[in-house]
Design a protein around this motif. Structure first.
Motif, short mmCIF file in Angstrom:
data_model
loop_
_atom_site.label_atom_id
_atom_site.label_comp_id
_atom_site.label_asym_id
_atom_site.label_seq_id
_atom_site.Cartn_x
_atom_site.Cartn_y
_atom_site.Cartn_z
N ARG A 26 0.85 -1.19 0.00
CA ARG A 26 0.00 0.00 0.00
C ARG A 26 0.88 1.24 0.00
O ARG A 26 1.92 1.26 0.65
CB ARG A 26 -0.91 0.00 1.22
N SER A 27 0.44 2.26 -0.72
CA SER A 27 1.21 3.49 -0.81
C SER A 27 0.28 4.69 -0.62
O SER A 27 -0.76 4.79 -1.28
CB SER A 27 1.88 3.60 -2.18
N ARG A 32 -4.96 6.47 -7.42
CA ARG A 32 -6.00 5.72 -8.14
C ARG A 32 -5.51 4.46 -8.82
O ARG A 32 -6.29 3.58 -9.08
CB ARG A 32 -6.62 6.62 -9.22
N THR A 33 -4.25 4.41 -9.14
CA THR A 33 -3.78 3.30 -9.97
C THR A 33 -3.41 2.07 -9.16
O THR A 33 -3.01 2.16 -8.01
CB THR A 33 -2.55 3.73 -10.80
N VAL A 34 -3.56 0.94 -9.81
CA VAL A 34 -3.14 -0.34 -9.25
C VAL A 34 -2.21 -0.97 -10.28
O VAL A 34 -2.49 -0.93 -11.48
CB VAL A 34 -4.36 -1.28 -9.01
N SER A 35 -1.09 -1.52 -9.84
CA SER A 35 -0.19 -2.19 -10.76
C SER A 35 0.35 -3.45 -10.10
O SER A 35 0.23 -3.63 -8.88
CB SER A 35 0.96 -1.26 -11.18
N ALA A 36 0.92 -4.30 -10.92
CA ALA A 36 1.48 -5.56 -10.41
C ALA A 36 2.68 -5.95 -11.25
O ALA A 36 2.76 -5.63 -12.43
CB ALA A 36 0.43 -6.66 -10.44
N VAL A 45 1.63 -6.58 -5.80
CA VAL A 45 0.52 -5.74 -6.25
C VAL A 45 0.60 -4.43 -5.49
O VAL A 45 0.62 -4.43 -4.25
CB VAL A 45 -0.85 -6.42 -6.03
N LEU A 46 0.68 -3.33 -6.21
CA LEU A 46 0.79 -2.00 -5.62
C LEU A 46 -0.58 -1.32 -5.68
O LEU A 46 -1.16 -1.18 -6.76
CB LEU A 46 1.83 -1.18 -6.38
N ILE A 47 -1.08 -0.90 -4.51
CA ILE A 47 -2.42 -0.30 -4.44
C ILE A 47 -2.38 0.97 -3.59
O ILE A 47 -1.47 1.15 -2.77
CB ILE A 47 -3.46 -1.30 -3.85
N PRO A 48 -3.40 1.83 -3.74
CA PRO A 48 -3.50 3.01 -2.87
C PRO A 48 -3.74 2.59 -1.41
O PRO A 48 -4.45 1.62 -1.15
CB PRO A 48 -4.71 3.77 -3.43
N ALA A 49 -3.20 3.33 -0.47
CA ALA A 49 -3.32 3.01 0.95
C ALA A 49 -4.78 3.06 1.42
O ALA A 49 -5.18 2.30 2.30
CB ALA A 49 -2.48 3.96 1.78
N ARG A 50 -5.59 3.91 0.82
CA ARG A 50 -6.97 4.09 1.27
C ARG A 50 -7.92 2.98 0.82
O ARG A 50 -9.08 2.94 1.21
CB ARG A 50 -7.50 5.44 0.79
N MET A 51 -7.46 2.06 0.02
CA MET A 51 -8.32 1.02 -0.55
C MET A 51 -8.81 0.06 0.55
O MET A 51 -8.03 -0.35 1.41
CB MET A 51 -7.54 0.25 -1.62
N TRP A 59 -8.96 -6.34 -6.59
CA TRP A 59 -7.87 -5.90 -7.45
C TRP A 59 -6.74 -6.92 -7.52
O TRP A 59 -6.10 -7.07 -8.57
CB TRP A 59 -7.34 -4.53 -7.01
N VAL A 60 -6.48 -7.63 -6.44
CA VAL A 60 -5.46 -8.68 -6.49
C VAL A 60 -5.88 -9.72 -7.52
O VAL A 60 -5.08 -10.13 -8.37
CB VAL A 60 -5.23 -9.32 -5.10
N GLY A 61 -7.13 -10.14 -7.50
CA GLY A 61 -7.62 -11.11 -8.48
C GLY A 61 -7.50 -10.59 -9.91
O GLY A 61 -7.06 -11.31 -10.81
N VAL A 62 -7.91 -9.34 -10.11
CA VAL A 62 -7.83 -8.73 -11.44
C VAL A 62 -6.39 -8.70 -11.93
O VAL A 62 -6.09 -9.07 -13.07
CB VAL A 62 -8.43 -7.30 -11.42
#
Length: 191
Positions: A26-27, A32-36, A45-51, A59-62
């Motif tokens: 988490r960052s 808004r963006t998610v990447s892996a 998997v990099l995601i926003p901290a507020r998710m 998003w992990v599944g996607v």
């Protein structure tokens, strides 16, 4: 934070298997963006901290599905492997090496490829799938050269001199083999 297979968004076993090697980072800077991406045998998997946790699971599944789709497009099947062999033979061996069959196999865990000159068959280990193309090309060319020269004497190695990435590919494969022999790093609590 690691995702554990029980939190996987579906009961698809392949997704559950893949999820066991997932690390979610988490960052606060990420909005808004998610990447892996892959780091060795782990998917990050990099995601926003507020998710929320539910969004994280989705998003992990996607992202696991997206990475798997990208990797499957990069992995040629047997037909593409045979075409590649024909191209490499023409380019580096004057078209003299003509295999009767070229295919991926899953039963080679101690070698990268094998060749049976009497049958004209070449088999490449599935462990090469996903490695850089120049590495796969080197192993394929190595096995093609065995159709012309069975052993690893000076004549054999002269055939491979024309391939400009021989040493680099051999170094890559030696590094992978060495990494496979390393002990697993100690796991900390929560891993």
């Amino acid at each position: 934070m690691s995702v554990d297979p029980e939190r996987s968004p579906t009961s698809d076993p392949s997704r559950a298997e893949r999820a066991s090697a997932v690390e979610v980072r988490r960052s606060a800077r990420r909005r808004r963006t998610v990447s892996a991406h892959r780091e060795g045998d782990r998917t990050v998997v990099l995601i926003p901290a507020r998710m929320s946790e539910a969004e994280e699971r989705r998003w992990v599944g996607v992202m696991l599905d997206k990475l798997a789709a990208q990797e499957s497009r990069r992995r040629p099947g047997d037909a593409e492997l045979a075409e590649r062999a024909e191209r490499l033979s023409g380019q580096y061996l004057a078209g003299r090496a003509r295999p009767a069959s070229v295919r991926w196999v899953t039963n080679q865990n101690t070698r990268w490829g094998s060749c049976t000159p009497a049958e004209g068959s070449i088999r490449l280990s599935h462990r090469l799938q996903g490695m850089p193309e120049y590495v796969v090309d080197y192993v394929l060319l190595h096995e093609l050269a065995h159709l012309l020269v069975p052993g690893h004497g000076p004549r054999f190695w002269r055939l491979l001199e024309a391939y400009p990435r021989t040493e680099r590919a051999r170094g890559y494969l030696e590094g992978v083999a060495a990494a496979d022999r390393l002990p697993d790093p100690p796991r900390g609590p929560g891993d």
